[in-house]
Write an enzyme that holds these catalytic residues in place. Structure first.
Site, mmCIF file in Angstrom:
data_model
loop_
_atom_site.group_PDB
_atom_site.id
_atom_site.type_symbol
_atom_site.label_atom_id
_atom_site.label_comp_id
_atom_site.label_asym_id
_atom_site.label_seq_id
_atom_site.Cartn_x
_atom_site.Cartn_y
_atom_site.Cartn_z
ATOM 1 N N ARG A 59 -5.905 -1.651 8.673
ATOM 2 C CA ARG A 59 -5.931 -3.105 8.490
ATOM 3 C C ARG A 59 -6.370 -3.794 9.789
ATOM 4 O O ARG A 59 -7.434 -3.453 10.283
ATOM 5 C CB ARG A 59 -4.548 -3.605 8.047
ATOM 6 C CG ARG A 59 -4.584 -4.913 7.283
ATOM 7 C CD ARG A 59 -3.208 -5.306 6.848
ATOM 8 N NE ARG A 59 -2.797 -4.600 5.655
ATOM 9 C CZ ARG A 59 -3.136 -4.968 4.421
ATOM 10 N NH1 ARG A 59 -3.841 -6.043 4.228
ATOM 11 N NH2 ARG A 59 -2.739 -4.276 3.378
ATOM 12 N N ASP A 104 -0.441 2.531 8.287
ATOM 13 C CA ASP A 104 -0.945 1.754 9.432
ATOM 14 C C ASP A 104 -0.083 1.868 10.688
ATOM 15 O O ASP A 104 -0.563 1.579 11.790
ATOM 16 C CB ASP A 104 -1.053 0.269 9.057
ATOM 17 C CG ASP A 104 -1.987 0.025 7.888
ATOM 18 O OD1 ASP A 104 -2.836 0.895 7.610
ATOM 19 O OD2 ASP A 104 -1.868 -1.036 7.247
ATOM 20 N N ASP A 157 4.612 -3.778 6.511
ATOM 21 C CA ASP A 157 4.784 -5.118 7.058
ATOM 22 C C ASP A 157 5.051 -6.223 6.029
ATOM 23 O O ASP A 157 6.070 -6.923 6.094
ATOM 24 C CB ASP A 157 3.430 -5.408 7.730
ATOM 25 C CG ASP A 157 3.608 -6.200 8.976
ATOM 26 O OD1 ASP A 157 4.720 -6.186 9.500
ATOM 27 O OD2 ASP A 157 2.630 -6.847 9.390
ATOM 28 N N ASP A 197 2.087 -0.088 11.803
ATOM 29 C CA ASP A 197 2.036 -1.366 12.525
ATOM 30 C C ASP A 197 3.331 -2.173 12.402
ATOM 31 O O ASP A 197 3.321 -3.389 12.524
ATOM 32 C CB ASP A 197 0.843 -2.192 12.007
ATOM 33 C CG ASP A 197 0.930 -2.448 10.501
ATOM 34 O OD1 ASP A 197 1.791 -1.845 9.830
ATOM 35 O OD2 ASP A 197 0.130 -3.254 10.002
ATOM 36 N N THR A 236 4.159 2.971 5.820
ATOM 37 C CA THR A 236 2.774 2.521 5.744
ATOM 38 C C THR A 236 1.930 3.445 6.614
ATOM 39 O O THR A 236 2.386 3.864 7.684
ATOM 40 C CB THR A 236 2.589 1.067 6.224
ATOM 41 O OG1 THR A 236 1.194 0.834 6.495
ATOM 42 C CG2 THR A 236 3.358 0.767 7.495
ATOM 43 N N ARG A 281 0.678 -5.055 -4.970
ATOM 44 C CA ARG A 281 0.741 -6.199 -4.059
ATOM 45 C C ARG A 281 0.942 -7.372 -5.009
ATOM 46 O O ARG A 281 0.065 -7.659 -5.820
ATOM 47 C CB ARG A 281 -0.542 -6.345 -3.266
ATOM 48 C CG ARG A 281 -0.873 -5.083 -2.451
ATOM 49 C CD ARG A 281 -1.898 -5.384 -1.395
ATOM 50 N NE ARG A 281 -2.387 -4.178 -0.753
ATOM 51 C CZ ARG A 281 -1.776 -3.554 0.257
ATOM 52 N NH1 ARG A 281 -0.635 -4.015 0.708
ATOM 53 N NH2 ARG A 281 -2.305 -2.481 0.804
ATOM 54 N N GLY A 310 0.836 -1.202 0.000
ATOM 55 C CA GLY A 310 0.000 0.000 0.000
ATOM 56 C C GLY A 310 0.870 1.251 0.000
ATOM 57 O O GLY A 310 1.840 1.326 0.757
HETATM 58 O O1 F6P Z 1 -1.759 -1.121 4.614
HETATM 59 C C1 F6P Z 1 -2.290 0.091 4.182
HETATM 60 C C2 F6P Z 1 -3.767 -0.058 3.904
HETATM 61 O O2 F6P Z 1 -4.247 1.173 3.422
HETATM 62 C C3 F6P Z 1 -4.617 -0.553 5.064
HETATM 63 O O3 F6P Z 1 -4.905 0.475 5.983
HETATM 64 C C4 F6P Z 1 -5.800 -1.099 4.347
HETATM 65 O O4 F6P Z 1 -6.460 -2.077 5.116
HETATM 66 C C5 F6P Z 1 -5.180 -1.723 3.134
HETATM 67 O O5 F6P Z 1 -3.964 -1.024 2.899
HETATM 68 C C6 F6P Z 1 -5.992 -1.685 1.876
HETATM 69 O O6 F6P Z 1 -5.327 -2.423 0.926
HETATM 70 P P1 F6P Z 1 -5.593 -2.372 -0.637
HETATM 71 O O7 F6P Z 1 -4.888 -1.182 -1.179
HETATM 72 O O8 F6P Z 1 -4.994 -3.632 -1.150
HETATM 73 O O9 F6P Z 1 -7.078 -2.294 -0.815
#
Ligand code: F6P
Length: 345
Positions: free
Chosen positions: A197, A153, A128, A155, A151, A97, A36
């Site tokens: 997340r 998050d 992460d 985390d 990130t 991803r 992300g």
């Molecule tokens: O890890 C960053 C984040 O924005 C989280 O807060 C969220 O749950 C996730 O990515 C969303 O992922 P994607 O971009 O794959 O929808």
């Protein structure tokens, strides 16, 4: 006679040192942004590139996260072509991803890209999952790998803060401050869902800094009765509106809203902050971290220290092994929940 033999030997040794020294010297590094995106990733690209170039290194940037290594797609990064990106959200290298990178065959292709491009050091900018990917790659590659935690998050174990977190917090604050106005006018309760997340770092900091009446994080199972009780006590004191900041990781926030409406007999609205938290101009804090982490990452590579992540501990830039980062869980400071409750009376 002896003098010639000794001189010849010294000459030979010096050449070996020069040759081997050259073989193992860091000459070319690569950058990749993965997972992300987070505001400040561009600032990190700029910092790594400019610090590395100032030390005589060449820099390339793989595009679209791990997929760029798998397909060997990259571009050269120079102090000039990373100009004008410091203040821009997202990542100029783009990100993804990558399901393919999760498979051994995908990672083998990534190793090949590092080899054919003579990459001595790789800087992985991400959260992460990306740092776990970096560790896996370092197990099968000779390239030294250093992670930069980025990130929204926050985390990641081994750093008090990640690049992008502060920006995401401020973005949510901006939105919730506006929601507060309409909540007051209509005497309504709002549930505001924020990202994060499975963790509650974003929700807790946002909740505390907007004066939320209730904060819900995945780390603490919520109790409907206690939420309703808080709203009723507030109502009795004349506080007819309220903000419930809920981390996305607590589950279905619409269901929660319906349950509150039914149980408390009040009108509740839902607002999902969503992906806006991932974009926007990085705050000073996110830019600062990107600059400091970028410099430290290059320093580590020049010192031939791979398999590491840069981080912030007690306000100081540090480094920590990727193994330790990926096998530990960062703890949420739950005392802040108590403080938030005290402040929102
Ligand atoms: O890890 C960053 C984040 O924005 C989280 O807060 C969220 O749950 C996730 O990515 C969303 O992922 P994607 O971009 O794959 O929808």
């Amino acid at each position: 006679m002896w003098i010639y033999i000794i001189a010849g030997y010294l000459f030979f040794v010096e050449w070996q040192v020069l040759l081997l020294g050259d073989k193992f010297a860091m000459k070319r590094i690569a950058l990749v942004t993965s997972g992300g995106d987070a505001p400040g990733m561009n600032a990190a690209i700029r910092a790594v590139t400019r610090v590395a170039c100032s030390k005589g290194l060449e820099v390339i940037g793989f595009e679209r996260g791990w997929d760029g290594l798998i397909s060997n797609t990259f571009r050269e990064l120079t102090p000039r072509n990373v100009g004008g990106i410091l203040h821009v959200g997202g990542t100029i290298l783009r990100t993804s991803r990558s399901p393919e990178f999760r498979k051994p065959e995908g990672r083998k292709k990534a190793v090949k890209a590092l080899e054919v491009n003579d990459v001595d050091g790789l800087v992985v900018v991400g959260g992460d999952g990306s740092l776990r990917g970096a560790l896996e790659l370092s197990k099968i590659s000779d390239t030294l790998i250093v992670g930069i935690p980025a990130t929204i998050d926050n985390d990641v174990y081994g750093t008090e803060e990640t690049i992008g977190f502060d920006t995401a917090v401020n973005t949510a604050i901006g939105e919730i401050d506006k929601i507060r106005d309409t909540a007051n006018s209509h005497e309504r309760i709002f549930v505001v869902e924020v990202m994060g997340r499975t963790r509650g770092f974003l929700a807790l900091t946002i909740g505390l800094t907007v004066g939320a009446e209730v904060i819900l994080v995945p780390e603490v199972e919520y109790n409907l009765e206690s939420i309703v009780h808080t709203l009723e006590v507030n109502g009795a004191k004349g506080k007819k509106s309220g903000i419930i900041v809920a981390a996305e990781g607590i589950g279905d926030t619409y269901k929660l809203l319906k349950a509150i409406e039914e149980r408390a007999g009040v009108e509740v609205r839902l607002s999902v902050t969503g992906y806006a938290q991932r974009g926007g101009n990085p705050t000073a804090r996110s830019r600062l971290l990107a600059n400091l982490f970028g410099e430290k990452a290059v320093d580590l590579l020049l010192q031939k220290q791979g398999n590491m992540m840069v981080g912030l501990e007690e306000g100081k830039v540090t480094s920590i092994g990727l193994q330790e980062v990926t096998t530990n869980q960062k703890q949420l400071d739950l005392t802040l929940m108590k403080l938030a409750q005290t402040l929102a009376t």
